[in-house]
Design a protein around this motif. Structure first.
Motif, PDB file in Angstrom:
ATOM      1  N   LYS A  35       0.847  -1.210   0.000  1.00 19.41           N
ATOM      2  CA  LYS A  35       0.000   0.000   0.000  1.00 19.41           C
ATOM      3  C   LYS A  35       0.870   1.242   0.000  1.00 19.41           C
ATOM      4  O   LYS A  35       0.614   2.207  -0.733  1.00 19.41           O
ATOM      5  CB  LYS A  35      -0.924  -0.003   1.224  1.00 19.41           C
ATOM      6  CG  LYS A  35      -2.103  -0.954   1.049  1.00 19.41           C
ATOM      7  CD  LYS A  35      -2.983  -0.985   2.301  1.00 19.41           C
ATOM      8  CE  LYS A  35      -3.891  -2.213   2.250  1.00 19.41           C
ATOM      9  NZ  LYS A  35      -4.369  -2.621   3.587  1.00 19.41           N
ATOM     10  N   GLU A  36       1.897   1.205   0.842  1.00 17.13           N
ATOM     11  CA  GLU A  36       2.859   2.304   0.939  1.00 17.13           C
ATOM     12  C   GLU A  36       3.516   2.605  -0.427  1.00 17.13           C
ATOM     13  O   GLU A  36       3.736   3.766  -0.779  1.00 17.13           O
ATOM     14  CB  GLU A  36       3.943   1.828   1.903  1.00 17.13           C
ATOM     15  CG  GLU A  36       4.620   2.839   2.763  1.00 17.13           C
ATOM     16  CD  GLU A  36       5.572   2.073   3.700  1.00 17.13           C
ATOM     17  OE1 GLU A  36       5.086   1.559   4.729  1.00 17.13           O
ATOM     18  OE2 GLU A  36       6.777   1.960   3.366  1.00 17.13           O
ATOM     19  N   PHE A  37       3.801   1.559  -1.189  1.00 15.63           N
ATOM     20  CA  PHE A  37       4.432   1.748  -2.510  1.00 15.63           C
ATOM     21  C   PHE A  37       3.459   2.374  -3.513  1.00 15.63           C
ATOM     22  O   PHE A  37       3.862   2.793  -4.586  1.00 15.63           O
ATOM     23  CB  PHE A  37       4.904   0.412  -3.107  1.00 15.63           C
ATOM     24  CG  PHE A  37       5.876  -0.360  -2.264  1.00 15.63           C
ATOM     25  CD1 PHE A  37       6.729   0.275  -1.367  1.00 15.63           C
ATOM     26  CD2 PHE A  37       5.952  -1.752  -2.370  1.00 15.63           C
ATOM     27  CE1 PHE A  37       7.619  -0.453  -0.585  1.00 15.63           C
ATOM     28  CE2 PHE A  37       6.852  -2.480  -1.594  1.00 15.63           C
ATOM     29  CZ  PHE A  37       7.684  -1.836  -0.702  1.00 15.63           C
ATOM     30  N   GLY A  38       2.171   2.354  -3.184  1.00 19.28           N
ATOM     31  CA  GLY A  38       1.176   2.912  -4.105  1.00 19.28           C
ATOM     32  C   GLY A  38       0.644   1.916  -5.126  1.00 19.28           C
ATOM     33  O   GLY A  38       0.195   2.306  -6.211  1.00 19.28           O
ATOM     34  N   CYS A  39       0.655   0.634  -4.775  1.00 17.50           N
ATOM     35  CA  CYS A  39       0.049  -0.363  -5.666  1.00 17.50           C
ATOM     36  C   CYS A  39      -1.426  -0.009  -5.860  1.00 17.50           C
ATOM     37  O   CYS A  39      -2.068   0.540  -4.970  1.00 17.50           O
ATOM     38  CB  CYS A  39       0.167  -1.760  -5.074  1.00 17.50           C
ATOM     39  SG  CYS A  39       1.868  -2.348  -5.006  1.00 17.50           S
TER      40      CYS A  39
ATOM     41  N   GLU B 118       6.768   2.592  -8.616  1.00 23.09           N
ATOM     42  CA  GLU B 118       7.402   3.906  -8.725  1.00 23.09           C
ATOM     43  C   GLU B 118       7.611   4.292 -10.197  1.00 23.09           C
ATOM     44  O   GLU B 118       7.378   5.439 -10.586  1.00 23.09           O
ATOM     45  CB  GLU B 118       8.752   3.790  -7.998  1.00 23.09           C
ATOM     46  CG  GLU B 118       9.675   4.950  -7.973  1.00 23.09           C
ATOM     47  CD  GLU B 118      10.954   4.559  -7.186  1.00 23.09           C
ATOM     48  OE1 GLU B 118      10.853   4.268  -5.971  1.00 23.09           O
ATOM     49  OE2 GLU B 118      12.037   4.507  -7.802  1.00 23.09           O
ATOM     50  N   THR B 119       8.014   3.341 -11.022  1.00 25.16           N
ATOM     51  CA  THR B 119       8.407   3.658 -12.410  1.00 25.16           C
ATOM     52  C   THR B 119       7.310   3.370 -13.430  1.00 25.16           C
ATOM     53  O   THR B 119       7.177   4.093 -14.408  1.00 25.16           O
ATOM     54  CB  THR B 119       9.671   2.857 -12.792  1.00 25.16           C
ATOM     55  OG1 THR B 119       9.423   1.469 -12.501  1.00 25.16           O
ATOM     56  CG2 THR B 119      10.864   3.325 -11.999  1.00 25.16           C
ATOM     57  N   ARG B 120       6.600   2.285 -13.246  1.00 25.55           N
ATOM     58  CA  ARG B 120       5.476   1.863 -14.108  1.00 25.55           C
ATOM     59  C   ARG B 120       5.828   1.884 -15.581  1.00 25.55           C
ATOM     60  O   ARG B 120       4.992   2.202 -16.444  1.00 25.55           O
ATOM     61  CB  ARG B 120       4.246   2.736 -13.830  1.00 25.55           C
ATOM     62  CG  ARG B 120       3.796   2.595 -12.379  1.00 25.55           C
ATOM     63  CD  ARG B 120       2.545   3.374 -12.074  1.00 25.55           C
ATOM     64  NE  ARG B 120       2.228   3.306 -10.651  1.00 25.55           N
ATOM     65  CZ  ARG B 120       1.303   2.529 -10.113  1.00 25.55           C
ATOM     66  NH1 ARG B 120       0.566   1.739 -10.875  1.00 25.55           N
ATOM     67  NH2 ARG B 120       1.071   2.523  -8.817  1.00 25.55           N
ATOM     68  N   ASN B 121       7.052   1.538 -15.859  1.00 22.85           N
ATOM     69  CA  ASN B 121       7.563   1.613 -17.224  1.00 22.85           C
ATOM     70  C   ASN B 121       7.233   0.341 -18.026  1.00 22.85           C
ATOM     71  O   ASN B 121       8.128  -0.340 -18.532  1.00 22.85           O
ATOM     72  CB  ASN B 121       9.073   1.859 -17.161  1.00 22.85           C
ATOM     73  CG  ASN B 121       9.628   2.244 -18.512  1.00 22.85           C
ATOM     74  OD1 ASN B 121       8.896   2.778 -19.362  1.00 22.85           O
ATOM     75  ND2 ASN B 121      10.893   1.950 -18.737  1.00 22.85           N
TER      76      ASN B 121
END
Ligand code: NI
Length: 390
Positions: free
Chosen positions: A43-47, A122-125
């Motif tokens: 959750k913290e990572f923003g999934c 973070e990158t979602r590349n």
């Protein structure tokens, strides 16, 4: 593209997570603390989605790429559970729970997949969706099956699934895999042998259950030596032999034998089962004793799919270099419940070197934190190259 630099920066954090998990091992489905930490970090990572309670204590998270024109969904899986072993490693972060230990490196698997999730969120590349799977009860509890049975594959639209296990004896960051059977089916049997007990001084009035059971143990080895095609692999190991009484002057009424059969094909698996039953039953009968056979089918063969394995091999070569990848590794007669996921979806399971450490399940074993950058880079590049963003 070699190892991803971001993991050099994250290495210390991921190591700290790993060591914390190592200090607090949890067995089978009781991964409550571990699952809570995993869910909190995801959750913290923003999934985009974090779901707990799949397959009892399993955790699944969804990470969407910056594009989703491909419609692809690939899953990566780590196991979270520890073993009922008394740790003797002597490391500063050794288990604080007596009789439980991360002796198979699942602490490292969990930490590496968390690291990869942090980077990917973070990158979602990539063009598509990554699903990260954290499963309980790999060590004998079939937690992987439980998650599949819980509808995980359909619910998250998973199209391909990938797994990784550390491997002592391979160099740190060295990868090994193969198309087809990589790990064995792990079945087990219990033989309840019953003769006729009595006074040890008067064997002719008895049917000596200990002798009958001993003959069964010896005869079972003919399955490997005489019933298996010499070019196939089968293991039959008798691991427990227990007489009903430990007295010096009693022929026991009952003896219980336990063991395991390991096979790499459906044919040899079926053959081993039939032969164990036949040999036990007929050997007992030859001496006038009886036997009740309980034969339990365990994890199926872990069978890698050709296309996904070729891709996994390519990624491994990119991460660690050609001389650090063996794409035609020999199978291993251990088992893996990732096999259930590979039965549900195409995918690949790979080994990654843990260096020169104690073997898996040894009380001195410890996951090697040096392999974290390679393991995380493998996950990250798998996502980025399997679903390349434009
Ligand atoms: Ni393991």
């Amino acid at each position: 593209m070699p190892k991803i630099n971001r993991f050099a920066e994250l290495h210390a954090d991921i190591t700290a997570w790993r060591r914390d998990l190592h200090e607090h091992p949890e067995i089978l489905f009781d991964t409550h603390r571990t699952s809570a930490i995993v869910a909190e970090k995801l959750k913290e990572f923003g999934c985009d989605e974090v779901v707990t309670g799949i397959g009892r204590t399993g955790v699944v998270a969804v990470i969407k790429g910056k594009q989703n024109t491909s419609g692809k969904v690939i899953a990566m899986r780590a196991d979270m559970d520890a073993l009922p072993i008394f740790e003797t490693s002597g490391v500063a972060y050794a288990s604080k729970t007596e009789g439980a230990m991360h002796a198979c490196g699942h602490d490292g698997h969990t930490a590496m997949l968390l690291g990869a999730a942090a980077y990917l969120a973070e990158t979602r590349n990539f063009d598509g969706t990554v699903v990260v799977i954290f499963q309980p009860a790999e060590e004998g509890g079939a937690g992987g099956k439980e998650m599949v049975d819980d509808g995980m594959m359909d619910r998250f639209g998973i199209q391909e699934v990938y797994g990784m296990h550390n491997y002592p004896g391979l160099k740190v960051g060295e990868f090994a895999m193969r198309v087809g059977p990589l790990l064995a089916a792990t079945d087990q049997f219990t033989l309840h042998v019953e003769g006729k007990g009595g006074h040890a001084a008067n064997p002719s009035a008895c049917i000596d259950t200990t002798l009958v059971a001993s003959h069964i143990v010896v005869a079972l080895q003919s399955i490997v030596a005489r019933n298996t095609d010499p070019l196939e692999s089968v293991v039959v190991s008798v691991t427990s032999f227990e007489t009903e009484t430990k007295a010096y002057n009693v022929i026991p009424q009952r003896v219980e034998i336990r063991g395991t059969c390991r096979t790499l094909t459906d044919e040899t698996r079926q053959m081993a089962k039939e032969k164990v039953e036949m040999i036990a039953t007929n050997t007992a009968a030859a001496y006038g004793a009886t036997v009740k056979v309980d034969y339990e089918l365990g994890y199926p063969v872990t069978k890698n799919h050709p296309e996904q394995t070729a891709f996994a091999e390519k990624i491994a070569r990119d991460v660690s270099g050609d001389d650090m990848v063996n794409g035609d590794a020999l199978p291993v007669m251990g088992g893996e419940d990732f096999s259930y996921m590979l039965e549900a979806r195409p995918g690949a399971f790979v080994f990654v070197g843990n260096g020169d450490t104690a073997t898996l399940h040894h009380p001195d074993y410890d996951f090697n934190d040096e392999l974290i950058p390679a393991g995380c880079s493998y996950w990250a590049q798998l996502a980025e190259q399997r679903m390349p963003a434009s």
